[in-house]
Motif scaffolding. Sequence first.
Motif, PDB file in Angstrom:
ATOM      1  N   LYS A 156      49.970  -3.985  68.034  1.00  0.00           N
ATOM      2  CA  LYS A 156      49.262  -4.774  66.973  1.00  0.00           C
ATOM      3  C   LYS A 156      49.547  -4.296  65.556  1.00  0.00           C
ATOM      4  N   GLY A 157      49.981  -5.061  64.809  1.00  0.00           N
ATOM      5  CA  GLY A 157      50.357  -4.709  63.409  1.00  0.00           C
ATOM      6  C   GLY A 157      51.853  -4.535  63.226  1.00  0.00           C
ATOM      7  N   HIS A 158      52.539  -4.656  64.265  1.00  0.00           N
ATOM      8  CA  HIS A 158      53.994  -4.323  64.162  1.00  0.00           C
ATOM      9  C   HIS A 158      54.658  -5.671  64.678  1.00  0.00           C
ATOM     10  N   PHE A 159      56.282  -5.573  64.079  1.00  0.00           N
ATOM     11  CA  PHE A 159      57.203  -6.441  64.640  1.00  0.00           C
ATOM     12  C   PHE A 159      58.173  -5.575  65.548  1.00  0.00           C
ATOM     13  N   LYS A 160      58.639  -6.530  66.221  1.00  0.00           N
ATOM     14  CA  LYS A 160      59.740  -5.932  67.057  1.00  0.00           C
ATOM     15  C   LYS A 160      60.927  -6.651  66.874  1.00  0.00           C
ATOM     16  N   LEU A 161      62.244  -5.844  66.833  1.00  0.00           N
ATOM     17  CA  LEU A 161      63.818  -6.230  66.793  1.00  0.00           C
ATOM     18  C   LEU A 161      64.408  -5.717  67.951  1.00  0.00           C
ATOM     19  N   ASN A 162      64.950  -6.685  68.590  1.00  0.00           N
ATOM     20  CA  ASN A 162      65.854  -6.305  69.585  1.00  0.00           C
ATOM     21  C   ASN A 162      67.372  -6.880  69.179  1.00  0.00           C
ATOM     22  N   THR A 163      68.127  -6.104  69.230  1.00  0.00           N
ATOM     23  CA  THR A 163      69.595  -6.256  68.869  1.00  0.00           C
ATOM     24  C   THR A 163      70.753  -6.011  69.991  1.00  0.00           C
ATOM     25  N   ASP A 164      71.808  -6.317  69.896  1.00  0.00           N
ATOM     26  CA  ASP A 164      72.900  -6.030  71.075  1.00  0.00           C
ATOM     27  C   ASP A 164      74.253  -6.381  70.065  1.00  0.00           C
ATOM     28  N   GLY A 165      75.051  -5.665  70.857  1.00  0.00           N
ATOM     29  CA  GLY A 165      76.649  -6.141  70.371  1.00  0.00           C
ATOM     30  C   GLY A 165      77.316  -6.437  71.300  1.00  0.00           C
ATOM     31  N   ASP A 218      60.154  -7.621  53.981  1.00  0.00           N
ATOM     32  CA  ASP A 218      59.093  -6.812  53.575  1.00  0.00           C
ATOM     33  C   ASP A 218      58.189  -6.427  54.856  1.00  0.00           C
ATOM     34  N   ILE A 219      58.800  -6.190  55.929  1.00  0.00           N
ATOM     35  CA  ILE A 219      58.039  -5.715  57.031  1.00  0.00           C
ATOM     36  C   ILE A 219      57.839  -4.144  56.927  1.00  0.00           C
ATOM     37  N   LYS A 220      56.837  -3.731  57.250  1.00  0.00           N
ATOM     38  CA  LYS A 220      56.402  -2.232  57.090  1.00  0.00           C
ATOM     39  C   LYS A 220      56.436  -1.349  58.343  1.00  0.00           C
ATOM     40  N   VAL A 253      73.187   3.276  59.197  1.00  0.00           N
ATOM     41  CA  VAL A 253      71.996   2.705  59.821  1.00  0.00           C
ATOM     42  C   VAL A 253      70.810   3.902  59.700  1.00  0.00           C
ATOM     43  N   VAL A 254      71.033   5.074  59.804  1.00  0.00           N
ATOM     44  CA  VAL A 254      69.853   6.054  59.456  1.00  0.00           C
ATOM     45  C   VAL A 254      69.213   5.850  57.954  1.00  0.00           C
ATOM     46  N   SER A 255      70.235   5.735  57.065  1.00  0.00           N
ATOM     47  CA  SER A 255      69.715   5.536  55.710  1.00  0.00           C
ATOM     48  C   SER A 255      68.860   4.202  55.532  1.00  0.00           C
ATOM     49  N   ILE A 256      69.017   3.217  56.347  1.00  0.00           N
ATOM     50  CA  ILE A 256      68.063   2.068  56.202  1.00  0.00           C
ATOM     51  C   ILE A 256      66.824   2.362  57.064  1.00  0.00           C
ATOM     52  N   ILE A 257      66.859   3.294  58.045  1.00  0.00           N
ATOM     53  CA  ILE A 257      65.559   3.678  58.725  1.00  0.00           C
ATOM     54  C   ILE A 257      64.677   4.423  58.101  1.00  0.00           C
ATOM     55  N   CYS A 258      65.281   5.247  57.163  1.00  0.00           N
ATOM     56  CA  CYS A 258      64.518   6.133  56.519  1.00  0.00           C
ATOM     57  C   CYS A 258      63.980   5.436  55.082  1.00  0.00           C
ATOM     58  N   ARG A 259      64.415   4.556  54.868  1.00  0.00           N
ATOM     59  CA  ARG A 259      63.577   3.827  53.783  1.00  0.00           C
ATOM     60  C   ARG A 259      62.174   3.705  53.864  1.00  0.00           C
ATOM     61  N   ASN A 260      61.277   3.052  52.909  1.00  0.00           N
ATOM     62  CA  ASN A 260      59.959   3.312  52.823  1.00  0.00           C
ATOM     63  C   ASN A 260      59.311   2.000  54.005  1.00  0.00           C
ATOM     64  N   TRP A 261      59.506   2.548  55.120  1.00  0.00           N
ATOM     65  CA  TRP A 261      58.721   1.920  56.352  1.00  0.00           C
ATOM     66  C   TRP A 261      58.751   2.763  57.427  1.00  0.00           C
ATOM     67  N   LYS A 262      58.306   2.159  58.422  1.00  0.00           N
ATOM     68  CA  LYS A 262      57.945   3.221  59.825  1.00  0.00           C
ATOM     69  C   LYS A 262      58.747   2.181  60.721  1.00  0.00           C
ATOM     70  N   VAL A 263      60.014   3.050  61.295  1.00  0.00           N
ATOM     71  CA  VAL A 263      60.774   2.279  62.447  1.00  0.00           C
ATOM     72  C   VAL A 263      60.715   3.360  63.625  1.00  0.00           C
ATOM     73  N   SER A 264      60.191   2.759  64.831  1.00  0.00           N
ATOM     74  CA  SER A 264      60.209   3.415  65.891  1.00  0.00           C
ATOM     75  C   SER A 264      61.291   2.995  66.914  1.00  0.00           C
ATOM     76  N   ILE A 265      62.098   3.739  67.449  1.00  0.00           N
ATOM     77  CA  ILE A 265      63.493   3.347  68.145  1.00  0.00           C
ATOM     78  C   ILE A 265      63.051   3.607  69.739  1.00  0.00           C
ATOM     79  N   PHE A 266      63.390   2.295  70.628  1.00  0.00           N
ATOM     80  CA  PHE A 266      62.930   2.482  72.078  1.00  0.00           C
ATOM     81  C   PHE A 266      64.345   2.093  72.906  1.00  0.00           C
TER      82      PHE A 266
END
Length: 316
Positions: A156-165, A218-220, A253-266
């Motif tokens: 709840k309160g999160h969004f989910k991003l799925n990516t692939d190459g 502007d997802i946090k 990629v890590v530089s984007i993840i470390c911006r002012n938001w919370k990104v959890s990787i699964f």
Amino acid sequence: MLLWNLVRGILPVGYCLHRKIPSFDPLCMRCEAPVETTIHVFRDCPNSSAFWSLLFNHLAPPGFDFHSFFNSSPTDRLCFNLTNSFTWKTIFVVGIWHLWNTRNMAVFENKMLFLNSTFNKFWVDYHHTLNLKQGQAAGSSSSTDSITRKWAPPHKGHFKLNTDGSWMALDNAGGGGVMRCEKGLWQVGFAINFNAMSAAAAELLAIKEGLLIVWARDIKQLELEIDAEALKMMLEDPDAFKNHDLGNAISDVVSIICRNWKVSIFHVNRSINCVADKLAAMGRSKIRRGEISLFHYPPAELFQDYASDIPEMVAI
């Protein structure tokens, strides 16, 4: 082909070439041992011994017979490794492949890879191989099992991003992804075409593009799901892979993840990442070179895959 040549004893190592061309110097180009044999290339060369020692520190199977591995004859050693457990056979085959590539770089390019670089390349390919096997197993599993292995909405309160190459060659690659909200509803998807040196590079470029798209909204709080476990490990410990071929891409990629938001990787099974996988294939095969397409609604050709992730959505 490498394994076939190894079994038949016809790999073009210094010793074999010297027997056919007496003027050829059989010297090992990595350690300058006077004669380069197959057992030297894959075990006895100090570079190879150091590689196996580092590997065993991370992946030693329980009860592994180290004596047989390090002391048996070339024929017995090959038999020992190829009749071992599936996991060890995978480790061994991917390992000798990277030792052979390292040897060839020394011979043909006069370039010596750092031990960590060789091991990191091995680690990525080993986990990609396991992921492929997991995907095959999932595809052949029972219908009951396939029902339980579904994409799950974010907290709840999160969004989910799925990516692939999706990767076939340097100039035949692409990526894709989709962001969904806590109810599982489609927010935005993308398919992009780009050049990539490898499958892992394509996955990283897709992750980067997906993160930038989400950041612009502007997802946090974001949950990032990928089906490459090795990349998850690399993104969570980027300093350990600074010398890797993918080091710069990882850093981006890590530089984007470390911006002012919370990104959890699964990490998820490939069967769960089906929608992103099809968007990536679309990017590679249907999008113009260097271009990106955004989808604010699921494309018709993958709507059923999207809907099947959340069965009740079919009635919406």
